[in-house]
Scaffold this active site. Structure first.
Site, PDB file in Angstrom:
ATOM      1  N   GLU A  37       1.007  -0.871   0.071  1.00  0.00           N
ATOM      2  CA  GLU A  37       0.050  -0.283   0.533  1.00  0.00           C
ATOM      3  C   GLU A  37       0.482   1.366   0.151  1.00  0.00           C
ATOM      4  OE1 GLU A  37      -2.796  -0.001  -0.888  1.00  0.00           O
ATOM      5  OE2 GLU A  37      -3.425  -1.645   1.101  1.00  0.00           O
ATOM      6  N   GLY A 130     -12.992   2.599  -1.837  1.00  0.00           N
ATOM      7  CA  GLY A 130     -11.357   2.106  -1.641  1.00  0.00           C
ATOM      8  C   GLY A 130     -11.539   0.666  -1.990  1.00  0.00           C
ATOM      9  N   ASP A 178      -5.014   0.553  -9.158  1.00  0.00           N
ATOM     10  CA  ASP A 178      -6.103   0.503  -9.478  1.00  0.00           C
ATOM     11  C   ASP A 178      -6.779  -0.039 -10.793  1.00  0.00           C
ATOM     12  OD1 ASP A 178      -5.411   1.081  -7.079  1.00  0.00           O
ATOM     13  OD2 ASP A 178      -6.763   3.345  -7.046  1.00  0.00           O
TER      14      ASP A 178
HETATM   15  C1  GLA Z   1      -5.394   4.683  -4.874  1.00  0.00           C
HETATM   16  C2  GLA Z   1      -4.511   4.744  -5.471  1.00  0.00           C
HETATM   17  C3  GLA Z   1      -3.145   3.568  -5.897  1.00  0.00           C
HETATM   18  C4  GLA Z   1      -2.502   3.610  -4.468  1.00  0.00           C
HETATM   19  C5  GLA Z   1      -3.246   3.064  -2.992  1.00  0.00           C
HETATM   20  C6  GLA Z   1      -2.940   3.400  -2.350  1.00  0.00           C
HETATM   21  O1  GLA Z   1      -5.916   3.278  -4.370  1.00  0.00           O
HETATM   22  O2  GLA Z   1      -5.027   5.016  -6.784  1.00  0.00           O
HETATM   23  O3  GLA Z   1      -3.206   3.745  -7.431  1.00  0.00           O
HETATM   24  O4  GLA Z   1      -1.737   4.511  -4.388  1.00  0.00           O
HETATM   25  O5  GLA Z   1      -4.243   4.199  -2.890  1.00  0.00           O
HETATM   26  O6  GLA Z   1      -1.603   2.020  -2.229  1.00  0.00           O
END
Ligand code: GLA
Length: 391
Positions: A37, A130, A178
């Site tokens: 993360e 999230g 993502d």
């Molecule tokens: C969000 C961002 C990702 C990543 C996460 C943390 O989801 O879109 O690119 O940085 O936070 O891991």
């Protein structure tokens, strides 16, 4: 709902809304990150999987001419009309249309000619939870536009186009995790992604005795946008002080030696990133070797580091992890951590599949007792990435 049922449902809604059936239907999944993360924008490793929750987008050529695009969502907050003879631009911050419009702009910038079309978007990815509802929306739009325009993008290019839409249109300086997982997810696999080389490696996750339980705290602290950008800046600052291109090239020893030259907060941010980049491939190895206790320990360590050093957790996420940890191995919980950007949203727990119901009940009741908020819990197998369901 299966993906096919979801597709049929979206087609029916499209027909009701526009008075004719759709010609194209595309879908892209949300994701849960098992570990890794806030490492993607530091050239590190991430280990997400696509979940069986999707954003589906159905579309048909416009009856109103070759330059008009209409976008609607089943959430019913009005139609967005675009005129392709005018330059596209972002709407107000927070508008859902920024994601698809940013993707359309990306296709136009590559010379693609979508022509006019009407579209309807329906999603089972919890919004703002999230689980990358925004990436699912971008990637489903990109998959639709590939079909409409005939411009087939290479998967890396497609993910990068969607990331750019999020940067330029939604104003969120996200990393690449993502969009990559929403494009490249594979059924029954986690994806170990090296965010520097952008090389994905599939990690089979087929053990029927293990499950990933997703726990939505149903809170969203509205700090996210600004805090995320701040974390990125702190990481860049740490890298500069350490004399490396990105924190991927730094080690724990280098960081300790530089402690005196660094603000305490920046030090802790870098400590999280460096340790998390190390944990992630270990966790992938653990999954490969069915070394579940190790994976669980790494998940707990990740959570503590995100809570204490990176400061992106919140009391509700901490409560979930605390409750899960108290249930422990005896009760079937192997590991648990917050997942995604943080400040609310979801936690993910690795659990014994035969204890899912008991664990879910205990987490739900104890969480509600502590926070007075009802959580939402569900299990997902690793799902496949974006697909064109009808062309
Ligand atoms: C969000 C961002 C990702 C990543 C996460 C943390 O989801 O879109 O690119 O940085 O936070 O891991």
């Amino acid at each position: 709902m299966t993906l096919n049922e979801l597709s049929r449902h979206t087609a029916e809604q499209f027909t009701k809304t526009y008075g004719r059936p759709p010609r194209w239907i595309a879908a892209a999944p949300g994701r849960v990150n098992v570990i890794g993360e806030h490492t993607d924008y530091n050239d590190g490793f991430v280990l997400p999987m696509a979940i069986d929750r999707y954003t589906v987008i159905a579309a048909a050529p416009s009856n109103n001419g070759a330059t008009k695009i209409q976008l609607r969502s089943t959430l019913g907050d009005g139609a967005i009309s675009l005129d392709l003879t005018q330059p596209l631009k972002p709407a107000a911050k927070g508008a859902w249309s920024n994601y698809p419009v940013g993707v359309i702009a990306g296709f136009l910038a590559r010379g693609a000619k979508p022509g006019g079309f009407d579209a309807l978007i329906h999603s089972t990815v919890p919004l703002g939870g999230g689980l990358s509802s925004s990436a699912a929306l971008e990637v489903s739009t990109a998959t639709l536009l590939e079909a409409i325009t005939g411009l087939k993008l290479d998967p890396v290019d497609k993910a990068l186009l969607c990331q750019k839409a999020e940067h330029d249109y939604a104003g969120m300086p996200c990393g690449i995790m993502d969009q990559f997982i929403s494009v490249m997810g594979k059924k029954d696999h986690l994806l170990l992604l090296d965010c520097r080389s952008r090389k994905p490696e599939l990690v089979p996750m087929t053990d029927p005795t293990k499950a990933l339980l997703i726990i939505n705290t149903n809170v969203k602290h509205e700090l996210t946008g600004g805090e995320y950008a701040k974390r990125r800046a702190q990481c860049e600052q740490a890298a500069r002080i350490l004399g490396v291109t990105s924190l991927r090239d730094a080690t724990a020893d280098m960081l300790v030696r530089a402690r005196g030259r660094m603000d305490e907060v920046v030090f802790r941010r870098a400590r999280h990133v460096i340790s998390e980049i190390e944990r992630t491939p270990h966790a992938a190895e653990g999954v490969r070797a069915s070394n579940w206790p190790t994976v669980g320990q790494l998940m707990y360590a990740s959570h503590s580091s995100l809570r204490d050093d990176y400061e992106v957790s919140c009391p509700e996420l901490d409560a979930v992890v605390d409750i899960a940890q108290a249930i422990g191995l005896k009760g079937g919980v192997i590991g648990c951590r917050m997942t995604g950007g943080g400040f609310g949203g979801c936690a993910v727990a690795l659990v014994a599949a035969d204890s899912v119901a008991a664990i879910s009940d205990r987490i739900a009741s104890e969480y509600e007792r502590r926070t007075k908020i009802k959580p939402t819990l569900f299990v997902s197998r690793p799902a496949a990435g974006a697909t064109l369901l009808q062309a």
